[in-house]
Design an enzyme around this catalytic site. Structure first.
Site, PDB file in Angstrom:
ATOM      1  N   ARG A   4       1.551  14.770  12.993  1.00  0.00           N
ATOM      2  CA  ARG A   4       1.923  14.525  11.594  1.00  0.00           C
ATOM      3  C   ARG A   4       2.055  15.802  10.761  1.00  0.00           C
ATOM      4  NH1 ARG A   4      -0.260   8.952   9.546  1.00  0.00           N
ATOM      5  NH2 ARG A   4       1.746   9.092   8.488  1.00  0.00           N
ATOM      6  N   LYS A   8       0.843  -1.207   0.000  1.00  0.00           N
ATOM      7  CA  LYS A   8       0.000   0.000   0.000  1.00  0.00           C
ATOM      8  C   LYS A   8       0.875   1.253   0.000  1.00  0.00           C
ATOM      9  CE  LYS A   8      -1.626   1.707   4.015  1.00  0.00           C
ATOM     10  NZ  LYS A   8      -1.418   3.132   4.275  1.00  0.00           N
ATOM     11  N   ASN A   9       1.855   1.281   0.905  1.00  0.00           N
ATOM     12  CA  ASN A   9       2.644   2.504   1.052  1.00  0.00           C
ATOM     13  C   ASN A   9       3.571   2.757  -0.123  1.00  0.00           C
ATOM     14  OD1 ASN A   9       1.364   3.003   3.401  1.00  0.00           O
ATOM     15  ND2 ASN A   9       3.111   2.623   4.756  1.00  0.00           N
ATOM     16  N   ASP A  37       5.284   0.853  11.908  1.00  0.00           N
ATOM     17  CA  ASP A  37       4.042   0.244  11.432  1.00  0.00           C
ATOM     18  C   ASP A  37       3.886  -1.212  11.876  1.00  0.00           C
ATOM     19  OD1 ASP A  37       3.315   2.591  10.265  1.00  0.00           O
ATOM     20  OD2 ASP A  37       3.696   1.988   8.201  1.00  0.00           O
ATOM     21  N   ARG A  86      -8.393  -0.244   5.327  1.00  0.00           N
ATOM     22  CA  ARG A  86      -7.567   0.754   4.636  1.00  0.00           C
ATOM     23  C   ARG A  86      -6.247   0.143   4.188  1.00  0.00           C
ATOM     24  NH1 ARG A  86      -5.772   4.670   8.388  1.00  0.00           N
ATOM     25  NH2 ARG A  86      -4.369   4.999   6.667  1.00  0.00           N
ATOM     26  N   CYS A 109      -3.776  12.878  13.042  1.00  0.00           N
ATOM     27  CA  CYS A 109      -4.592  11.666  13.028  1.00  0.00           C
ATOM     28  C   CYS A 109      -4.367  10.943  14.338  1.00  0.00           C
ATOM     29  CB  CYS A 109      -4.251  10.800  11.826  1.00  0.00           C
ATOM     30  SG  CYS A 109      -2.610  10.132  11.924  1.00  0.00           S
TER      31      CYS A 109
HETATM   32  C1  UD1 Z   1       4.860   7.020   6.175  1.00  0.00           C
HETATM   33  C2  UD1 Z   1       3.910   5.842   6.111  1.00  0.00           C
HETATM   34  C3  UD1 Z   1       3.432   5.456   7.516  1.00  0.00           C
HETATM   35  C4  UD1 Z   1       4.641   5.228   8.419  1.00  0.00           C
HETATM   36  C5  UD1 Z   1       5.563   6.423   8.396  1.00  0.00           C
HETATM   37  C6  UD1 Z   1       6.862   6.192   9.171  1.00  0.00           C
HETATM   38  C7  UD1 Z   1       2.802   6.074   3.966  1.00  0.00           C
HETATM   39  C8  UD1 Z   1       1.537   6.321   3.235  1.00  0.00           C
HETATM   40  N1  UD1 Z   1       2.757   6.195   5.289  1.00  0.00           N
HETATM   41  O1  UD1 Z   1       4.109   8.136   6.692  1.00  0.00           O
HETATM   42  O2  UD1 Z   1       2.668   4.259   7.394  1.00  0.00           O
HETATM   43  O3  UD1 Z   1       4.202   4.999   9.744  1.00  0.00           O
HETATM   44  O4  UD1 Z   1       5.944   6.715   7.033  1.00  0.00           O
HETATM   45  O5  UD1 Z   1       7.526   5.094   8.718  1.00  0.00           O
HETATM   46  O6  UD1 Z   1       3.800   5.726   3.389  1.00  0.00           O
HETATM   47  N2  UD1 Z   1       7.683  14.672  10.227  1.00  0.00           N
HETATM   48  C9  UD1 Z   1       7.937  15.996  10.469  1.00  0.00           C
HETATM   49  N3  UD1 Z   1       7.730  16.883   9.453  1.00  0.00           N
HETATM   50  C10 UD1 Z   1       7.314  16.503   8.219  1.00  0.00           C
HETATM   51  C11 UD1 Z   1       7.061  15.136   7.978  1.00  0.00           C
HETATM   52  C12 UD1 Z   1       7.257  14.243   9.006  1.00  0.00           C
HETATM   53  O7  UD1 Z   1       8.322  16.383  11.565  1.00  0.00           O
HETATM   54  O8  UD1 Z   1       7.178  17.360   7.328  1.00  0.00           O
HETATM   55  C13 UD1 Z   1       7.890  13.684  11.316  1.00  0.00           C
HETATM   56  C14 UD1 Z   1       6.640  12.901  11.673  1.00  0.00           C
HETATM   57  O9  UD1 Z   1       5.835  13.578  12.624  1.00  0.00           O
HETATM   58  C15 UD1 Z   1       7.231  11.629  12.228  1.00  0.00           C
HETATM   59  C16 UD1 Z   1       8.481  11.417  11.353  1.00  0.00           C
HETATM   60  O10 UD1 Z   1       8.775  12.703  10.816  1.00  0.00           O
HETATM   61  O11 UD1 Z   1       7.649  11.805  13.552  1.00  0.00           O
HETATM   62  C17 UD1 Z   1       8.317  10.427  10.235  1.00  0.00           C
HETATM   63  O12 UD1 Z   1       7.140  10.722   9.501  1.00  0.00           O
HETATM   64  P1  UD1 Z   1       7.045  10.421   7.950  1.00  0.00           P
HETATM   65  O13 UD1 Z   1       8.159   9.500   7.539  1.00  0.00           O
HETATM   66  O14 UD1 Z   1       6.914  11.683   7.193  1.00  0.00           O
HETATM   67  O15 UD1 Z   1       5.658   9.642   7.859  1.00  0.00           O
HETATM   68  P2  UD1 Z   1       4.728   9.607   6.586  1.00  0.00           P
HETATM   69  O16 UD1 Z   1       5.576   9.705   5.372  1.00  0.00           O
HETATM   70  O17 UD1 Z   1       3.596  10.553   6.749  1.00  0.00           O
END
Ligand code: UD1
Length: 452
Positions: A126, A22-23, A327, A419, A121
């Protein structure tokens, strides 16, 4: 609303195939916005999150096309046919955070994108500040209006830059996907330092390269992207889902089962395999069919999972890849509730991702939380109870706990599970689980949970 009724205490045994990730599929579908030629993806799972993505992409002019002969399962054809609407609206974005992946591709290809800011969420705040910082470094002018992010490329288009994309919790997966996708069409060279190393990013980089992009370093923290003028269509097979594979492996472990997984991305699961070995769970490569030599592709192996009758406790900290994935934290916690001793889990990616703790406690688990750390004191047995799914992976954790518990477990709000896992109950039932999907309304009153 759909609910699972699980009769616990069954040992899983048999064979299941791991489906496409999915991801990985979510940013791959968004990358179809980078070209006006068709993009064909294979092994795409049939999931609510992806169906939401197709709805959003269609609004943005990228339609799902079916060509004769009738579309095969898992095959997805996307084709961007119009660029007149570049606004990803809140009502679509709020159902699925990964909608943010459309920002980088639209900005790069159309010079403009407006994407509603995803909210928090159940697993935490996030933020998307790193996505925006990365795109701004490529020259985009970013503004926030009425809850929407508006990004505009400078005259002449985005330009390559050197970007540090690390944050307090390390790299960002979808942030890397966004900035890397945008940089493929920027003028000059982009270097992303502290890029996410997740296999889903490698899959995206590989597909973009097959579309004509020039990306090097995927799978390492430094990505080097030489911008090109345009990208063309592609056919690409999505990598198998490492989180689904990890969930099935833990399902075997918690039920003291004996499972064979086909299409298992072992190469992406080394941290998980290492911890499970310490717990007494053995994962060995086997032939994909009798008489066939074991597959040599470590991303698509067949493996047999067997385990000791009594599992040992472990200490685990979630980390960006190649560390232990956040995850799989909830599913691991369910399994450790039955280990012989005290385990420790520290959540370093989403420190609030513990809503499953209270639900596991309802089933007799002994778990103590302090900030981002929980201590799990193993118990001899879990007892079935009505529980509430709060997010995707927490739902999977409760399914695992329900399969191992004595008696009946009723899991409410399994739409979270849908999902991210295709036909989860059918596949688990095919290897010995007893899980029924029923409508909430058909349950006896004492199994219902009041809304609120
Ligand atoms: C993706 C995955 C999710 C997984 C996560 C971490 C998808 C659709 N989702 O989510 O299932 O749990 O990676 O492996 O692929 N952060 C910031 N600023 C930002 C972006 C992120 O501070 O602009 C922080 C987040 O709060 C978190 C960390 O960085 O603490 C990692 O998040 P991130 O890797 O961005 O998660 P997603 O890509 O949203």
């Amino acid at each position: 609303m759909d609910t699972f009724v699980i009769e616990g205490g069954r040992r899983l045994s048999g064979r299941v195939r791991v489906y496409g990730s999915k991801n990985a599929a979510l940013p791959l579908t968004a990358a179809a916005l980078l070209t006006d030629q068709p993009v064909t993806l294979r092994d795409v799972p049939d999931l609510a999150d992806l169906r939401n993505m197709y709805r959003l992409l269609a609004e943005l002019g990228c339609v799902r096309t079916s060509e004769p002969p009738a579309e095969q399962p898992g095959v997805l054809r996307l084709h961007t046919q119009s660029t007149s609407n570049s606004h990803a609206r809140y009502d679509l974005v709020k159902t699925m955070r990964a909608s943010i992946c459309t920002l980088g591709p639209m900005l790069a290809k159309r010079g403009f994108a407006r994407v509603s800011m995803p909210g928090g969420c159940s697993i935490g705040d996030r933020p998307v500040d790193l996505h925006l910082r990365g795109l701004a470094a490529l020259g985009a002018e970013i503004t926030l209006t009425a809850g929407d992010i508006t990004a505009k490329a400078p005259q002449g288009g985005l330009r390559g830059a050197t970007i540090f994309l690390g944050g307090a919790s390390g790299s960002t997966v979808l942030g890397t996907a966004n900035v890397m996708s945008a940089a493929t069409l920027a003028r000059g060279v982009t270097i992303i330092e502290s890029a996410a190393c997740e296999p889903e990013i490698v899959d995206l980089a590989n597909m973009l390269n097959a579309m004509g992009a020039r990306i090097r370093g995927q799978g390492s923290p430094r990505l080097i992207i030489e911008g090109v003028k345009e990208l063309h269509g592609v056919e690409h097979t999505v990598i198998p889902d490492r989180i689904e594979a990890g969930t099935f492996i833990l399902a075997a472990a918690i039920t003291n089962g004996d499972l064979i997984l086909d299409n298992c991305p072992m190469d992406a699961l080394l941290a998980v395999v290492d911890k499970l070995a310490a717990m007494g769970v053995r994962i060995a490569t086997v032939p994909s069919a009798p008489g066939v030599p074991p597959a040599i592709d470590p991303m698509r192996a067949s493996v047999r999972v067997t385990c000791d009758r009594v599992l040992k406790p472990v200490e685990v900290t979630t980390q960006p890849h190649p560390g232990f994935p956040t995850d799989i934290q909830a599913q691991l916690m369910a399994t450790l509730t039955l280990a012989d001793g005290n385990s420790v889990i520290t959540e370093r990616i989403f420190p609030e991702r513990f809503l499953h703790v209270a639900e596991l406690s309802r089933m007799g688990a002994k778990i103590y939380r302090q900030g981002p750390t929980v201590i799990i004191s193993g118990v001899k047995r879990l007892i079935g109870a009505p529980v509430m799914a709060s997010d995707l992976r927490a739902s999977a954790c409760l399914v695992l706990a329900g399969m191992a518990a004595e008696g009946t477990t009723v899991i409410h709000r399994v739409y979270h599970l849908d999902r991210g896992y295709e036909r989860m109950e059918d596949r688990l039932n095919s290897v010995g689980a007893v899980i029924k999907r029923v409508d909430d309304k058909d349950l006896p009153p004492d199994s219902r949970i009041a809304e609120g």
